[in-house]
Design an enzyme around this catalytic site. Structure first.
Site, PDB file in Angstrom:
ATOM      1  N   HIS A  46       5.034  -0.750   4.198  1.00 26.90           N
ATOM      2  CA  HIS A  46       5.052  -2.214   4.246  1.00 26.90           C
ATOM      3  C   HIS A  46       6.261  -2.803   3.520  1.00 26.90           C
ATOM      4  O   HIS A  46       6.935  -2.140   2.719  1.00 26.90           O
ATOM      5  CB  HIS A  46       3.751  -2.792   3.677  1.00 26.90           C
ATOM      6  N   CYS A  79       0.403   2.915  -1.399  1.00 24.73           N
ATOM      7  CA  CYS A  79       1.149   2.664  -0.160  1.00 24.73           C
ATOM      8  C   CYS A  79       2.650   2.720  -0.435  1.00 24.73           C
ATOM      9  O   CYS A  79       3.091   2.750  -1.573  1.00 24.73           O
ATOM     10  CB  CYS A  79       0.750   1.325   0.431  1.00 24.73           C
TER      11      CYS A  79
END
Length: 553
Positions: free
Chosen positions: A454, A473
């Protein structure tokens, strides 16, 4: 009387034929698995020297082997119809010497003599000394034949299969494929003189093995000197006896190309230091600072162990990766983009902190989300957000967050947050926007670890040499570049259309077709596309865990 005898004779013939047919059928049924594989072997492959199943079985009465190895050997000869693999009527074939050289190289490279067999060594020496005389001694020929084959399977399982421990127990969730050692030996014994032996490993393993031999040679010669200095930094223009040691050190590692015996820190030395720093993932400022000195003073034995640990991991990786794929090496903090088998570009990334490690696994990137919501993981709600909510719900409005009960957005002030200490039965998400923790886009590859790539509104860490700051992440330094790359063949989503949508806060899911393989890996030693060996620190302690399995320490 004559008719009676004739009848008896005919009956005997019929009975004999019937017994033969039944016997053949039974034999065919029971030996089905031992017939040669016509897809691999042809009549030209077979030699004129035969063994038999009894000989193979009896061999293991005098030679100890694991059951898996015994089974491999028996299957190999059954498929060959018990014809020799290493000999023909003219003597020993080239494959025997090819394999023996391979075996000796393994012993040197890995400092492992566990596969050495004195009997096999002596028989090979005897065969080479007087081949004609050796070939007359049938018992020794058969003995050497079976020693070579059994040693091959022992070697192949150890050199290419690696440790038997389940990689899942070592935090490695990329599927491990079983290797076909039968096919490997098939190809080996059919090689002509001078042909290269195929190895069932990927290119990264082969590159690293070449470097292992170089480092073994350095070790045999005493390693590189340790640099001792009281100074916190050595730079261009400095004169010190430790600078000569630094030149010797970097000359052995291949970073410094000159045989310079002066004690002056030259521009050439600066270039060498920068090259070394890049290989170590340090800031390439060209001065020998504390961090650089620490890496330079790691002994060659330490580097050899790093290489061997990562070669073990590379045994778990498929021989061939997809031609197009993404590869994120966690200790390197880099995402690599591969197209048609070659790296086309790369970018810096931020990975999970030690307390919230990024999982090592493979996925398939199938969706790009523009202007995403961030569905906050329960662990973050419990540990970070809930304490804030117990003091008031203003935290949610300040961070553009909302609370859902099922699929319905509810008023957070209607919830008694003080009633919860662990499990919160509500979903909390952050609305799309520039301050969203996922930035303006995220990249999904379905997995059970809740890991994805992301954007981020916090761009400050991407220039750091160590970039482990996330909750697990992976944050991208240039997510738009990756988004446009993934959409480059999608006529509907032009760069202008992407830009227009990014100006809004409207969430949009875009399918990526075909899905792109994503490998999240953990290598602390590897050879890059320029042929240079790189080393990194053991970020999550996974080297230490693997070392305990391999070296017992």
């Amino acid at each position: 009387m004559l008719k009676s005898k004739k009848f008896v004779a005919v009956a005997c013939i019929i009975l004999t034929l019937a017994v033969c047919i039944i016997g053949c059928n039974k034999k065919k049924k029971s030996r089905r698995s031992t017939l040669p594989d016509s897809s691999i072997y042809s009549s030209e492959n077979f030699t004129d020297i035969m063994l038999d199943s009894t000989l193979v079985n009896n061999f293991f009465g005098s030679f100890s082997a694991e059951d898996t190895v015994k089974q491999e050997v028996k299957e190999f000869y059954a498929r060959r119809a018990y014809q020799s693999a290493w000999f023909n009527k003219n003597g020993m074939n080239h494959a025997a010497q090819n394999f023996y050289s391979q075996l000796k190289n393994y012993e040197y490279d890995f400092a492992d003599s566990s596969l050495r067999n004195v009997e096999m060594d002596n028989l090979l020496a005897s065969a080479e000394n007087d081949e004609k005389d050796f070939m007359k001694r049938n018992v020794e020929v058969q003995r050497l034949e079976l020693l070579l084959t059994t040693t091959f399977f022992n070697y192949a399982i150890k050199a290419y299969g690696g440790i038997t421990k389940n990689p899942l127990d070592l935090e490695w969730f990329i599927p491990r494929k079983k290797k076909n050692y039968q096919s490997l030996l098939d190809s080996l014994v059919s090689l002509d003189k001078g042909e290269k032996v195929r190895e069932p490993v990927n290119q990264y393993y082969i590159r690293l093995k070449d470097k292992l031999r170089i480092y073994r040679n350095i070790e045999k010669k005493g390693g590189w000197p340790k640099i001792i200095t009281a100074k916190k930094q050595l730079a261009v223009g400095d004169r010190d006896s430790s600078i000569l040691l630094a030149k010797q050190n970097l000359f052995l590692t291949g970073d410094f190309k000159l045989r310079d015996t002066s004690m002056t820190f030259t521009d050439s030395l600066k270039s060498a230091v920068m090259r070394f720093q890049r290989r170590m993932g340090l800031k390439d400022n060209g001065s020998i600072d504390v961090a650089t000195l620490k890496e330079m003073n790691q002994p060659v034995e330490y580097r050899i162990k790093q290489i061997m640990l990562n070669m073990e991991r590379l045994r778990w990786v498929p021989e061939e990766l997809e031609k197009d794929h993404l590869l994120i090496n966690v200790p390197e903090y880099i995402l690599h983009v591969f197209e048609n088998g070659k790296q086309v570009w790369a970018m810096n990334v931020v990975v999970g902190k030690t307390a919230s490690q990024t999982t090592i696994f493979k996925g398939n990137l199938s969706q790009l989300v523009l202007n995403p919501y961030w569905n906050i993981p329960p662990s973050i709600i419990r540990n970070e957000i809930l304490p804030q909510l117990k003091r008031g719900t203003g935290y949610l409005s300040r961070n553009n967050m909302e609370v859902l009960s099922g699929n319905k957005v509810i008023d957070p002030s209607s919830v008694d947050w003080g009633a919860y200490s662990k499990n919160v039965p509500y979903t909390i998400r952050q609305r799309p926007g520039r301050n969203n923790s996922l930035g303006k886009m995220k990249f999904l590859f379905p997995n059970s670890f809740n890991i994805y790539l992301h954007d981020t509104p916090s761009k400050g860490h991407f220039a750091d040499s160590k970039r482990a700051f996330s909750h697990g992440c992976i944050r991208l330094s240039d997510p738009k570049k990756l988004a446009l790359y993934l959409l480059r063949n999608n006529a509907e989503w032009t760069p202008d259309k992407v830009d227009e949508l990014l100006k809004t806060d409207n969430e949009k899911f875009i399918k990526i077709s075909p899905p792109l393989a994503v490998y999240i890996v953990y290598f602390t030693a590897w050879v890059d596309s320029k042929g240079e060996i790189n080393f990194r620190n053991d970020l999550y302690g996974l080297d230490a865990k693997l070392s305990a399995e391999i070296f017992g320490q």
